[in-house]
Design a protein around this motif. Sequence first.
Motif, PDB file in Angstrom:
ATOM      1  N   UNK A   1      17.950   2.257   8.946  1.00 28.23           N
ATOM      2  CA  UNK A   1      17.627   3.584   8.401  1.00 28.23           C
ATOM      3  C   UNK A   1      16.555   4.287   9.249  1.00 28.23           C
ATOM      4  N   UNK A   2      16.168   3.636  10.328  1.00 26.15           N
ATOM      5  CA  UNK A   2      15.222   4.272  11.256  1.00 26.15           C
ATOM      6  C   UNK A   2      13.763   4.040  10.923  1.00 26.15           C
ATOM      7  N   UNK A   3      13.468   3.113  10.007  1.00 29.27           N
ATOM      8  CA  UNK A   3      12.077   2.866   9.635  1.00 29.27           C
ATOM      9  C   UNK A   3      11.502   1.730  10.477  1.00 29.27           C
ATOM     10  N   UNK A   4      10.200   1.797  10.653  1.00 26.92           N
ATOM     11  CA  UNK A   4       9.542   0.740  11.416  1.00 26.92           C
ATOM     12  C   UNK A   4       9.193  -0.386  10.443  1.00 26.92           C
ATOM     13  N   UNK A   5      10.120  -1.310  10.279  1.00 28.50           N
ATOM     14  CA  UNK A   5       9.974  -2.351   9.264  1.00 28.50           C
ATOM     15  C   UNK A   5       9.778  -3.713   9.926  1.00 28.50           C
ATOM     16  N   UNK A   6       8.831  -4.478   9.360  1.00 31.33           N
ATOM     17  CA  UNK A   6       8.553  -5.806   9.898  1.00 31.33           C
ATOM     18  C   UNK A   6       8.717  -6.827   8.772  1.00 31.33           C
ATOM     19  N   UNK A   7       9.461  -7.889   9.052  1.00 31.27           N
ATOM     20  CA  UNK A   7       9.655  -8.936   8.041  1.00 31.27           C
ATOM     21  C   UNK A   7       8.437  -9.847   8.038  1.00 31.27           C
ATOM     22  N   UNK A   8       7.882 -10.077   6.854  1.00 27.74           N
ATOM     23  CA  UNK A   8       6.779 -11.036   6.698  1.00 27.74           C
ATOM     24  C   UNK A   8       7.172 -11.980   5.579  1.00 27.74           C
ATOM     25  N   UNK A   9       7.846 -13.054   5.941  1.00 24.90           N
ATOM     26  CA  UNK A   9       8.350 -13.978   4.932  1.00 24.90           C
ATOM     27  C   UNK A   9       9.369 -13.264   4.058  1.00 24.90           C
ATOM     28  N   UNK A  10       9.128 -13.274   2.761  1.00 26.76           N
ATOM     29  CA  UNK A  10      10.089 -12.654   1.847  1.00 26.76           C
ATOM     30  C   UNK A  10       9.801 -11.159   1.650  1.00 26.76           C
ATOM     31  N   UNK A  11       8.755 -10.694   2.299  1.00 27.89           N
ATOM     32  CA  UNK A  11       8.364  -9.281   2.121  1.00 27.89           C
ATOM     33  C   UNK A  11       8.640  -8.514   3.414  1.00 27.89           C
ATOM     34  N   UNK A  12       8.986  -7.249   3.265  1.00 30.02           N
ATOM     35  CA  UNK A  12       9.116  -6.377   4.442  1.00 30.02           C
ATOM     36  C   UNK A  12       8.017  -5.326   4.366  1.00 30.02           C
ATOM     37  N   UNK A  13       7.325  -5.143   5.485  1.00 33.84           N
ATOM     38  CA  UNK A  13       6.289  -4.106   5.534  1.00 33.84           C
ATOM     39  C   UNK A  13       6.811  -2.932   6.346  1.00 33.84           C
ATOM     40  N   UNK A  14       6.705  -1.741   5.759  1.00 36.12           N
ATOM     41  CA  UNK A  14       7.175  -0.533   6.433  1.00 36.12           C
ATOM     42  C   UNK A  14       5.962   0.312   6.814  1.00 36.12           C
ATOM     43  N   UNK A  15       5.870   0.612   8.099  1.00 36.79           N
ATOM     44  CA  UNK A  15       4.765   1.448   8.586  1.00 36.79           C
ATOM     45  C   UNK A  15       4.794   2.811   7.926  1.00 36.79           C
ATOM     46  N   UNK A  16       3.649   3.287   7.483  1.00 36.27           N
ATOM     47  CA  UNK A  16       3.596   4.625   6.884  1.00 36.27           C
ATOM     48  C   UNK A  16       3.415   5.683   7.972  1.00 36.27           C
ATOM     49  N   UNK A  17       2.576   5.357   8.944  1.00 36.10           N
ATOM     50  CA  UNK A  17       2.333   6.317  10.031  1.00 36.10           C
ATOM     51  C   UNK A  17       1.869   7.643   9.468  1.00 36.10           C
ATOM     52  N   UNK A  18       2.506   8.708   9.893  1.00 38.98           N
ATOM     53  CA  UNK A  18       2.119  10.061   9.451  1.00 38.98           C
ATOM     54  C   UNK A  18       2.868  10.479   8.183  1.00 38.98           C
ATOM     55  N   UNK A  19       3.740   9.609   7.700  1.00 39.75           N
ATOM     56  CA  UNK A  19       4.585   9.993   6.553  1.00 39.75           C
ATOM     57  C   UNK A  19       3.771  10.088   5.263  1.00 39.75           C
ATOM     58  N   UNK A  20       4.348  10.790   4.292  1.00 37.82           N
ATOM     59  CA  UNK A  20       3.755  10.828   2.958  1.00 37.82           C
ATOM     60  C   UNK A  20       4.178   9.536   2.248  1.00 37.82           C
ATOM     61  N   UNK A  21       3.225   8.692   1.860  1.00 36.54           N
ATOM     62  CA  UNK A  21       3.580   7.381   1.305  1.00 36.54           C
ATOM     63  C   UNK A  21       4.475   7.461   0.062  1.00 36.54           C
ATOM     64  N   UNK A  22       4.269   8.498  -0.752  1.00 37.39           N
ATOM     65  CA  UNK A  22       5.063   8.601  -1.984  1.00 37.39           C
ATOM     66  C   UNK A  22       6.526   8.905  -1.643  1.00 37.39           C
ATOM     67  N   UNK A  23       6.735   9.863  -0.717  1.00 39.35           N
ATOM     68  CA  UNK A  23       8.105  10.215  -0.307  1.00 39.35           C
ATOM     69  C   UNK A  23       8.774   9.035   0.398  1.00 39.35           C
ATOM     70  N   UNK A  24       7.982   8.332   1.220  1.00 39.23           N
ATOM     71  CA  UNK A  24       8.544   7.196   1.952  1.00 39.23           C
ATOM     72  C   UNK A  24       8.987   6.106   0.970  1.00 39.23           C
TER      73      UNK A  24
END
Length: 310
Positions: free
Chosen positions: A248-271
């Motif tokens: 989907x074009x997101x900067x996502x990193x797998x950390x065990x069972x969790x995925x962390x998605x970079x917020x960067x300049x995005x609005x966290x609520x919309x993301x």
Amino acid sequence: MSTSTLPDAVAVTGLTKRYGRRTVVDDVSVRIPSGSVTGLIGPNGAGKTTVMSMLLGLVRPTSGEGQVLGHDLARPKAYVGRVGALIEGPAFHPSMSGRANLRNLVRLGRHDPEQIAPLLHLVGLADRGDDLYGAYSLGMKQRLGIAAALLGDPDLVILDEPTNGVDPQGMRDIRHLVRRIAEGGRTVLVSSHLLAELEHVCDHLVVIDRGGLRYQGPMDELPTGRREVIRVAADGAATDLHDLLVRDGLEATARGTVTEVEIGEADPVRLAARINSTAHAAGITLTELHHQRQTLEDRVLELVGNGSAS
Ligand SMILES: Nc1ncnc2c1ncn2[C@@H]1O[C@H](COP(=O)(O)OP(=O)(O)OP(=O)(O)O)[C@@H](O)[C@H]1O
């Protein structure tokens, strides 16, 4: 609170202390705004006590210059009478009451004895002033030490790790006390190895590590070093979720069972909403979705490299 119109209570540059070939405070320049509660934060052995001792004229700087309460740092006699300090724990007589200990200090310092009762009241020892000091809890001992530091109504109060070893309730009491001390325009410099202990008390911060300055400035301007992320998880579908978000074009990193998605300049609520609907459309039910902010403690740990210097 900070009042920018007044000169700084402390303004020193190049403060350095060497013991033999060992440099324990290295070229530290700090300013402490008048009326601020300034936290001096750093891990064990960072040099906090040495910095405070140099400001108090107890330790002679190897080099460095500046002013404390408008007087030359090199002439502490000119200003120490207006500075109250609790440094390396209070030293009181265990077989005398708290009140009698303060009376001794009043005599020695030629202070006004009328201050004793209001000070005992301020530090929450009004009812316990006549108990033996030796029977006090650690928190009570520290509070009596703070009362002693306030004798003579100083303009600058220096408290070295007043919450060290004190239980959570005792810490809360001391934090409230520090705030009250600052009411009425006093400047307070208070040290701790944990920012979390002082985070809600200080408006200004000095961070040192291994003798060097890492940050100084307003608490709310502490630089953010680490990224903020949205943490997402989906029971049993961790890899699918991660791959989906990357597609989907997101900067996502797998950390065990969790995925962390970079917020960067995005609005966290919309993301977060976008992640949720993307997962839902792919038939994946999220079991966790939250915005992970960096705490101030995280930021300080980054500044001091996560390490103890001692
Ligand atoms: N008189 C001294 N002689 C030699 N070294 C000293 C002396 N006083 C302090 N040091 C060293 O200077 C360094 C800084 O000590 P200091 O007590 O200022 O750190 P601190 O940040 O207050 O630590 P803590 O939180 O453990 O009290 C330490 O490595 C300590 O061993």
